[in-house]
Design a protein around this motif. Structure first.
Motif, mmCIF file in Angstrom:
data_model
loop_
_atom_site.group_PDB
_atom_site.id
_atom_site.type_symbol
_atom_site.label_atom_id
_atom_site.label_comp_id
_atom_site.label_asym_id
_atom_site.label_seq_id
_atom_site.Cartn_x
_atom_site.Cartn_y
_atom_site.Cartn_z
ATOM 1 N N LEU A 4 3.335 28.173 7.111
ATOM 2 C CA LEU A 4 3.653 27.581 6.069
ATOM 3 C C LEU A 4 4.958 27.783 5.925
ATOM 4 O O LEU A 4 5.339 28.923 5.598
ATOM 5 N N VAL A 5 6.001 27.138 5.397
ATOM 6 C CA VAL A 5 7.342 27.020 4.930
ATOM 7 C C VAL A 5 7.349 26.326 3.796
ATOM 8 O O VAL A 5 7.425 24.979 3.856
ATOM 9 N N GLU A 6 7.934 27.136 2.633
ATOM 10 C CA GLU A 6 8.078 26.246 1.226
ATOM 11 C C GLU A 6 9.693 25.951 1.132
ATOM 12 O O GLU A 6 10.352 26.736 1.689
ATOM 13 N N SER A 7 9.715 24.974 0.240
ATOM 14 C CA SER A 7 11.341 24.692 0.249
ATOM 15 C C SER A 7 11.201 24.068 -1.479
ATOM 16 O O SER A 7 10.321 23.641 -1.809
ATOM 17 N N GLY A 8 12.468 23.848 -1.922
ATOM 18 C CA GLY A 8 12.716 23.149 -3.139
ATOM 19 C C GLY A 8 12.827 23.948 -4.449
ATOM 20 O O GLY A 8 12.792 23.513 -5.570
ATOM 21 N N GLY A 9 12.645 25.221 -4.387
ATOM 22 C CA GLY A 9 12.633 25.980 -5.541
ATOM 23 C C GLY A 9 14.358 25.932 -6.050
ATOM 24 O O GLY A 9 15.092 25.432 -5.421
ATOM 25 N N GLY A 10 14.397 26.801 -7.503
ATOM 26 C CA GLY A 10 15.795 26.751 -7.792
ATOM 27 C C GLY A 10 15.811 27.058 -9.154
ATOM 28 O O GLY A 10 14.734 27.513 -9.723
ATOM 29 N N LEU A 11 17.083 27.037 -9.787
ATOM 30 C CA LEU A 11 17.244 27.108 -11.233
ATOM 31 C C LEU A 11 17.381 25.863 -11.777
ATOM 32 O O LEU A 11 18.116 24.983 -11.553
ATOM 33 N N VAL A 12 16.666 25.839 -12.893
ATOM 34 C CA VAL A 12 16.384 24.681 -13.846
ATOM 35 C C VAL A 12 16.101 25.064 -15.150
ATOM 36 O O VAL A 12 15.859 26.063 -15.676
ATOM 37 N N GLN A 13 16.671 24.029 -16.143
ATOM 38 C CA GLN A 13 16.696 24.142 -17.742
ATOM 39 C C GLN A 13 15.232 23.874 -18.048
ATOM 40 O O GLN A 13 14.629 22.963 -17.320
ATOM 41 N N ALA A 14 14.969 24.629 -19.138
ATOM 42 C CA ALA A 14 13.739 24.177 -19.671
ATOM 43 C C ALA A 14 13.459 22.697 -20.024
ATOM 44 O O ALA A 14 14.668 21.932 -20.342
ATOM 45 N N GLY A 15 12.272 22.177 -19.615
ATOM 46 C CA GLY A 15 12.070 20.566 -20.108
ATOM 47 C C GLY A 15 12.558 19.801 -18.711
ATOM 48 O O GLY A 15 12.360 18.646 -18.677
ATOM 49 N N GLY A 16 13.109 20.449 -17.716
ATOM 50 C CA GLY A 16 13.492 19.881 -16.417
ATOM 51 C C GLY A 16 12.484 19.974 -15.380
ATOM 52 O O GLY A 16 11.313 20.004 -15.528
ATOM 53 N N SER A 17 12.667 19.439 -14.170
ATOM 54 C CA SER A 17 12.020 19.066 -13.170
ATOM 55 C C SER A 17 12.121 19.617 -11.969
ATOM 56 O O SER A 17 13.447 19.810 -11.622
#
Length: 124
Positions: A4-17
């Motif tokens: 299994l390989v995950e992707s898509g994480g990151g830094l986002v502001q509160a309220g974001g997606s």
């Protein structure tokens, strides 16, 4: 065996997606129920969301109900987690996992295969 390989994480502001994806190797993806877990600093890895292998029943941890959505695409061997209305409390490493069980199991021990994790950081 499933990798299994995950992707898509990151830094986002509160309220974001954010949208996390997990790609599985092999031709047996449809025979596994899939789940997402997360581990915040200093805390144990905890269940977030799951989707069963047969009926694609979805189930969630209470704090993410109505904000997160899990889905799977057996043709693409992927399971996704859409994270909406994020808060700093959602900051964690998110892990994808596969289970042979047909049931809506939340136990870590029910999941046999794990990805390496992807970091989600929500700033206030």
């Amino acid at each position: 065996q499933v990798q299994l390989v995950e992707s898509g994480g990151g830094l986002v502001q509160a309220g974001g997606s954010l949208r996390l994806s997990c790609e599985a190797s092999g031709r047996t993806f449809s025979t596994y129920s899939m789940g997402w877990f997360r581990q915040a600093p200093g805390k144990e890895r905890a269940f977030v969301a799951g989707i069963t292998k047969n009926d694609h029943i979805t189930y969630y941890e209470d704090s993410v109900k109505g904000r997160f959505t899990i889905s799977r695409d057996n043709a693409r061997n992927t399971v996704s987690l859409l994270l909406n209305r994020l808060t700093p409390e959602d900051t964690a490493v998110y892990y994808c996992a596969a289970a042979r069980s047909s049931f809506a199991d939340r136990r870590r021990s029910a999941f046999t295969y794990w990805g390496q994790g992807t970091q989600v950081t929500v700033s206030s």
